[in-house]
Write a protein that holds these residues in place. Structure first.
Motif, short mmCIF file in Angstrom:
data_model
loop_
_atom_site.label_atom_id
_atom_site.label_comp_id
_atom_site.label_asym_id
_atom_site.label_seq_id
_atom_site.Cartn_x
_atom_site.Cartn_y
_atom_site.Cartn_z
N TYR A 1 0.03 -23.59 -20.04
CA TYR A 1 1.06 -22.57 -20.15
C TYR A 1 1.65 -22.31 -18.77
O TYR A 1 0.92 -22.14 -17.80
CB TYR A 1 0.48 -21.26 -20.70
CG TYR A 1 -0.34 -21.41 -21.95
CD1 TYR A 1 0.26 -21.58 -23.18
CD2 TYR A 1 -1.73 -21.40 -21.90
CE1 TYR A 1 -0.49 -21.72 -24.34
CE2 TYR A 1 -2.50 -21.54 -23.04
CZ TYR A 1 -1.87 -21.71 -24.27
OH TYR A 1 -2.62 -21.85 -25.41
N THR B 1 2.59 -19.12 -28.49
CA THR B 1 1.98 -20.45 -28.42
C THR B 1 0.47 -20.35 -28.36
O THR B 1 -0.25 -21.16 -28.95
CB THR B 1 2.51 -21.22 -27.19
OG1 THR B 1 3.94 -21.24 -27.22
CG2 THR B 1 1.99 -22.64 -27.18
N VAL C 1 -2.33 -22.20 -30.77
CA VAL C 1 -3.51 -22.92 -30.28
C VAL C 1 -4.79 -22.33 -30.86
O VAL C 1 -5.70 -23.06 -31.30
CB VAL C 1 -3.54 -22.90 -28.74
CG1 VAL C 1 -4.85 -23.47 -28.21
CG2 VAL C 1 -2.35 -23.69 -28.18
N VAL D 1 -5.93 -27.70 -31.39
CA VAL D 1 -5.35 -28.24 -30.16
C VAL D 1 -6.45 -28.33 -29.10
O VAL D 1 -7.09 -27.32 -28.78
CB VAL D 1 -4.19 -27.36 -29.67
CG1 VAL D 1 -3.74 -27.77 -28.28
CG2 VAL D 1 -3.02 -27.43 -30.65
N ALA E 1 -4.43 -26.92 -23.72
CA ALA E 1 -3.09 -26.34 -23.66
C ALA E 1 -2.79 -25.89 -22.24
O ALA E 1 -3.66 -25.36 -21.54
CB ALA E 1 -2.98 -25.15 -24.62
N LEU F 1 -1.03 -29.78 -25.72
CA LEU F 1 0.21 -29.02 -25.80
C LEU F 1 0.53 -28.41 -24.44
O LEU F 1 -0.36 -27.95 -23.73
CB LEU F 1 0.06 -27.93 -26.86
CG LEU F 1 1.20 -26.95 -27.13
CD1 LEU F 1 1.13 -26.47 -28.58
CD2 LEU F 1 1.11 -25.73 -26.19
N TYR F 2 1.81 -28.41 -24.13
CA TYR F 2 2.33 -27.77 -22.92
C TYR F 2 3.43 -26.81 -23.34
O TYR F 2 4.29 -27.16 -24.17
CB TYR F 2 2.90 -28.82 -21.95
CG TYR F 2 3.74 -28.26 -20.83
CD1 TYR F 2 3.21 -28.06 -19.56
CD2 TYR F 2 5.09 -27.93 -21.04
CE1 TYR F 2 3.99 -27.54 -18.53
CE2 TYR F 2 5.87 -27.40 -20.02
CZ TYR F 2 5.31 -27.22 -18.77
OH TYR F 2 6.09 -26.70 -17.77
#
Length: 459
Positions: free
Chosen positions: A421, A407, A411, A416, A419, A391-392
């Motif tokens: 951020y 977010t 996570v 996930v 990640a 995830l971004y």
């Protein structure tokens, strides 16, 4: 586009609350990358019957980049947004990431808009003199059923088309409420199969769930009682979200969208000419001097005029003291890029008829949990804790930090594996969509994430 400014009202020098993003021509263009030809096309994909006109039984997709790409980034626009939100961004991404194609999703309700006037030499009369086809809410009861379940079913058809039978990786992303939609898709139960299993990654652009918008002032009342009241209003005929009527640019669901696209259309085609729209502006938007077409668009989109953060960009200012004042770019988002996006006609950046039911559903899924209320509305968030794809997340100054914090909660409460951020508090909510290539922090920081996914190395 955005949720909170449109629903919560606005303040500022001109007192206008509106959001928009425009369009450029859907013709093949030469890539700015390695000299290859990257096609751009706008195609229709059939989806299930929705009870409306035949043209709404399809969704449309703007496709940018090499058709032979092995990775496809599917992007979902936010509230009142449409596919051309992402054209400029898509061009930059496919130039920077080998083997990437970008698809931008237009929801089925785009089929209700009459864009004919934007194919004529002078669309002012067609729209402002009321010659276009408007969608009467009284004849649109079918829209009452166009909620999140319908949107995600349609989006799944796009994801599956992008996957090409499993031969390509699909990354799903979105801006603002499009990011909310992205996370809802990932956790959705599609007949026993979780949505995230269709995906290789998630990209969230200034939006999300679990209070992502609270820092910007949007925290909806989703008590069962209030939700029932809203659904009763939808069933009684209030099928379109009327948030944009607060702009004072007209009383119809589509009035503000038309005004913004007209401003982009003229600014794109004749930016330095005296504005032809200025004499038609309502009194609360009167300027004390004549301006060019570009400067008029600037007054409607630039943060220096007092608009809320999440409906503006950092572009420039009106300059000059002559008979007609023009626009000077001194920000990260040149007005020419905004104009090229807003102009149209096919695709566009505006969704004219946003379903009120979709607004209710997106509010209800914000806790990102399989609650009794969500289940009662047919919202199947059964897999929130199972997400296991990279995830971004990117946030601007609009959320005051809650996009990233929310977010991180997602996570922490899922599987996930990795990640990323990123924050740029020098950007407003719409800047990531239109900022110049060299100044777009989102583009620069998402490219490594997408490149790793394209190489199968992001987990």
């Amino acid at each position: 586009m955005t949720r909170r400014a449109l629903l919560g009202g606005v303040t500022g020098a001109l007192g206008l609350a509106a959001v928009g993003i425009g369009t450029a021509q859907a013709a093949p263009t030469a890539s700015r990358g390695a000299g290859r030809l990257d096609r751009e096309s706008y195609v229709a994909l059939p989806v299930g019957r929705g009870g409306g006109p035949a043209e709404t039984d399809a969704v449309r997709v703007l496709q940018v980049g090499p058709p032979a790409a092995e990775t496809v980034l599917v992007l979902v626009p936010g509230q009142f947004g449409a596919a051309n939100d992402f054209r400029l961004l898509a061009r930059d991404l496919v130039a920077a990431v080998p083997g990437l194609q970008v698809w931008a999703f237009d929801r089925r309700e785009q089929g209700l808009a009459d864009l004919t006037g934007f194919t004529t030499p002078d669309p002012i009369g067609y729209y402002l003199d009321d010659h276009y086809r408007t969608q009467d809410p009284a004849a649109s009861a079918f829209v009452a059923d166009w909620g999140l379940a319908r949107t995600l079913s349609d989006l799944r058809a796009v994801v599956h088309a992008a996957a090409a039978g499993g031969r390509r990786r699909v990354v799903l992303g979105g801006h603002s409420w499009g990011a909310t939609t992205t996370l809802a898709y990932a956790a959705w139960d599609f007949g026993g199969r979780a949505g995230y299993r269709d995906l290789s990654g998630l990209v969230l652009i200034d939006g999300g769930v679990h209070g992502a918008f609270v820092g910007g002032g949007y925290d909806p009342d989703i008590s069962p009682e209030r939700v029932r009241e809203r659904l009763t209003a939808v069933s009684a005929g209030a099928v379109f979200d009327m948030s944009l009527a607060a702009t004072g640019l007209g009383s119809r669901a589509e009035s503000s969208q038309i005004w913004y696209q007209l401003a982009g259309w003229y600014a794109c085609r004749d930016p330095h000419a005296r504005s032809v729209l200025q004499p038609r502006l309502p009194a609360h938007l009167t300027l004390p001097y004549p301006v060019t077409n570009a400067a008029l668009l600037g007054t409607l989109v630039d943060e220096s005029f007092g608009w809320p953060n999440d409906i503006t960009v950092h572009s420039g200012h009106i300059a000059g003291s002559g008979a007609v004042r023009g626009w000077v770019n001194d920000g990260i988002t040149p007005i020419e890029r905004v104009a090229a996006a807003y102009a149209g006609p096919d695709p566009v950046v505006w969704e004219w008829y946003w379903p009120a039911r979709l607004t209710v559903d997106l509010d209800v899924v914000d806790p990102y949990a399989d609650t009794d209320l969500a289940r009662s509305l047919g919202l199947r968030l059964g897999h929130t804790g199972e997400l296991d794809v990279p995830l971004y997340a990117f946030e601007t100054s609009a959320s005051q930090g809650t996009v990233v914090s929310s977010t991180k909660w997602v996570v922490a409460n899922s599987r996930v594996p990795s990640a990323t951020y990123q924050t740029d508090n020098g950007m407003n909510h719409l800047d990531p969509l239109f900022a110049s290539t060299s100044s777009n922090t989102f583009t620069h920081t998402v490219v490594p994430f997408l490149a790793q996914l394209a190489q199968g190395r992001a987990r």
